[in-house]
Enzyme design. Sequence first.
Site, PDB file in Angstrom:
ATOM      1  N   ASP A 554       3.805   2.089  -5.008  1.00  0.00           N
ATOM      2  CA  ASP A 554       3.888   1.140  -4.040  1.00  0.00           C
ATOM      3  C   ASP A 554       4.870  -0.147  -4.264  1.00  0.00           C
ATOM      4  OD1 ASP A 554       3.195  -0.282  -1.545  1.00  0.00           O
ATOM      5  OD2 ASP A 554       1.024   0.430  -1.823  1.00  0.00           O
ATOM      6  N   GLU A 557      10.143  -2.577  -4.013  1.00  0.00           N
ATOM      7  CA  GLU A 557      11.463  -3.290  -3.313  1.00  0.00           C
ATOM      8  C   GLU A 557      12.382  -3.995  -4.436  1.00  0.00           C
ATOM      9  OE1 GLU A 557       8.995  -2.154  -0.189  1.00  0.00           O
ATOM     10  OE2 GLU A 557       8.386  -3.906  -2.030  1.00  0.00           O
ATOM     11  N   ASP A 631       4.328  -0.963   5.738  1.00  0.00           N
ATOM     12  CA  ASP A 631       3.369  -1.465   6.255  1.00  0.00           C
ATOM     13  C   ASP A 631       3.677  -2.013   7.743  1.00  0.00           C
ATOM     14  OD1 ASP A 631       1.884  -1.085   4.073  1.00  0.00           O
ATOM     15  OD2 ASP A 631       2.160  -3.158   3.418  1.00  0.00           O
TER      16      ASP A 631
END
Length: 947
Positions: A554, A557, A631
Amino acid sequence: MRKLYTFLSTSIFLLVFSFSSFSQDVHYQKTDNGIIVQPSINGVNIGKQIKIEVISDKIIHTVVTPENKFSLEPSLMVIPVKSKPTWSVSEIANFIQLKTQSLLVKINIASGQIQYQDLNGKSILEEKVQTTRLFKPVSNDGESSYEIEQIFNSPKDEAIYGLGQHQDDMMNYKGKQVLLLQNNTDVAIPFLLSNKNYGILWDNYSITKVGDVRNYQPLSSLRLFSKEGDQGWLTATYADKKTGKETIKRAESDIDYSFLSDMKKFSDSFKMADGIVKWEGKISSGYTGLQHFNVKYAGYIKIWINGELLVDKWRQAWNPGSAVVETEMQKDKKYDVKIEWIPDGTESYLAIKCLTPIPEEDQNQYAFLSESGNEINYYFILGGNADEVISGYRTLTGKAVLMPKWAMGFWQSRERYKTQEELLGVVKEFRDRKIPIDNIVLDWQYWKPDRWGTHEFDKSRFPDPEGMIKTLHDTYHTRLMISVWPKFYTGNSNYDLMNKNGFLYKRNIVDGRKDWLGYQSTFYDAFNPEAREMFWSLMNKTLYKKGIDAWWMDATEPDIHSNLPIWERKQNMTPTYLGSATKYFNAFPLQNSKGVYEGQRKENPDDRVFILTRSAYGGLQRYAAATWSGDIASRWEDMKSQISAGINFSLSGLPYWTMDIGGFSVERRYENPNPADLAEWRELNTRWYQFGAFVPLFRGHGQFPLREVYNIAPTDHPAYKSILYYNKLRYRLMPYIYSLAGQTYQKDYTIMRGLVMDFGADEKLKNIADQYMFGPSLLINPVYKYGATNRKVYLPEGNGWYDLYTGGYVKGGQTITAKAPYSQMPIYVKEGAIIPYGPEIQYTSEKPNDPITLYLYTGKDGTFTLYEDEGTNYNYEKGAFSTIDFEYSESVKTLTISNRKGAFKGMLENRTFNVIRITAKKAKALNFNQAPDKTVSYAGKKIVIKF
């Protein structure tokens, strides 16, 4: 600063690549695999030297440097390619011409302009004359480099795809701006695919704009008028959303509350959690044409221009959404504007920026503009079709390794399972209800609250992780994927170990920022090979050795701290092991997955690695990583935007994509819903599951309400019945789906297919953003409007089409109104399709694919290759797999089942094929209980079935 690579000495470099030996008659120098050219005009728009390398007959590597030597930095994205293509070079008039067996590359001796042509001299792609390139010296963290720009001509009928995953509900990016910037819900992949059957792989890791690369301007770049008619601003009214009482009324010329630091722009008297803001007045532009507005938003946002509602969206505050909308405007004409914003919580975000119409002289072009690079560096890839272009991309960046077969089944997830008992209880409920499932996902916070980064289970909630995993494996035949972040809290042993070795980014710690749980944290430097090894060793010691099957990586980025300006995000990554954060910003997810993939394959060479990551970059497919769309919100418009997001991601060369079925962030109205909201929630999830069953990976996830089908609706509800139907249909289709997965490795196939891939000659479909092919046969048409019972479907020309459910035939080349009752999504089957269905199963390894029912859709010749292997190991890389070719001939009405090719351990030697034949005049429903037209026993030898 340490470097992964070293540079050859200047003297050796100049000896190899010196141009002092150029004669007056020859304007190029040959190298082992190409040529080097010095343009005679030596300006900032040209570059001092151009290197053309022949990678294959159809792949050309172009490098342009503004310096006297080329950089020797190895690519993070491109791997070495072993090939020795045949090529020749000559000078003709003002051009140097390099020729392969498939294309011509022409370099203008004076200007350095490059043209890519077919062997007949027809242009495929060419750099723009005069304004071809730009090199602007920049310094980032004391590191010298260049802001670089490359411009290409683009004919009016060209369509542009790929470039990663974005949430703007766009399919064709021609005339648009695409920002390659890793962010939650946005994935940057620097690979562009044209409907002209070529691609460009832009080998650069910095933040990059593609297409129309002009900077978005503040709203004040337009002429603004207040509600009362005064020029220079809009009228902003701040009010209490419950009482409607105005608290502030003021003039505002710009709406830019983009980041945390912008919260100070609001008046202290405005209580955001209880407020509503309206901006009213008129706008006008100094230009006629299509005006683009870029909207960043959290909370509820509506925008009207001239009474037309252009934006109606919602997003939770901690993860703002974005939208690009466009409207035609006439020069100097005033248009009514109204903006209504209801913030979400005590911190919320809104920014509106604009781009004037593209100048006429720039309309037939696109560009790449990157913040930092040593040189312009890109690959031109030619193909006969989109599949061949994507195959070229994978030639350069690596094969898409084959995911384990169980990953093609259903995954259940939620934010989050809080205890061992809760997680096991969900899997037991699935098995008791006979709902197929292969994978359960354990999201974040299985650790103690202050122990993020330890990867250790909180024993008070997960007292026996090994026993839990053993029960999942042995009793429920279910795999476990677990969430792992590249994140470490201060004060634990893993943080101390990584910190002692210099493997952590420290700025977020020094600045004293705390995450949303109230703890100080930072991320490790994935660019450092030793840091990657240590990161894997920590995962291995506390998780993999317990039996974990797959990794949910997760926030890759990297999202070290959310909602910071880009300059602060870069600052939080400074320094990286390789260089400035500006230069390497977008490549973090690639390096993070690399460490996990290589670490697990070294630890256990037998079991297939499987990674799910929130961000991606070119080459990620070689590290067994799939990507999900982040998300996203639980809204109908967000569901719709996932269609084009997934298609363009797949057109970017990465074949494994998924999303949170039902959306992640949920409006509060669904948390304790009234009957009307509950009905909408159930229908939204029903439609989303119908869509989700036909993307490469089938996965439900999200925040509260609970996401299991039995928590969405009771057993007798049409929502439950429809979700269960499509789940079971997905499992019935496993022979088809796993065969497609096999072809992604064996033949560089793409599972989720933009219509341009299979019907590129059909001009009517190049902008269609809400339909796609799932494999070669199934046309998928998601329903994304509440209460809809039909939808428009375009059936590509050149083929007839069959309704999947009824078997009814429809001619192609037309738009129809397809029936879409609550329980069904319209799906059409291409004429000539051969689709294998397996038996009903509860998990992918429950039983062999036998018997297989072949649905044969006649009217055209058709083929399909059934691919099978051992499902969980890497023996397929050594040739341990089998294929069976099916070939239907319309002219002689025969189905030929070929000799089986290849073998693997546990292969089913003898099997049964049931054939159901459907014709335009004789429809047959999708019914696995109906009597087949033919039944054959197959022992690996060729069979011809005559109808």
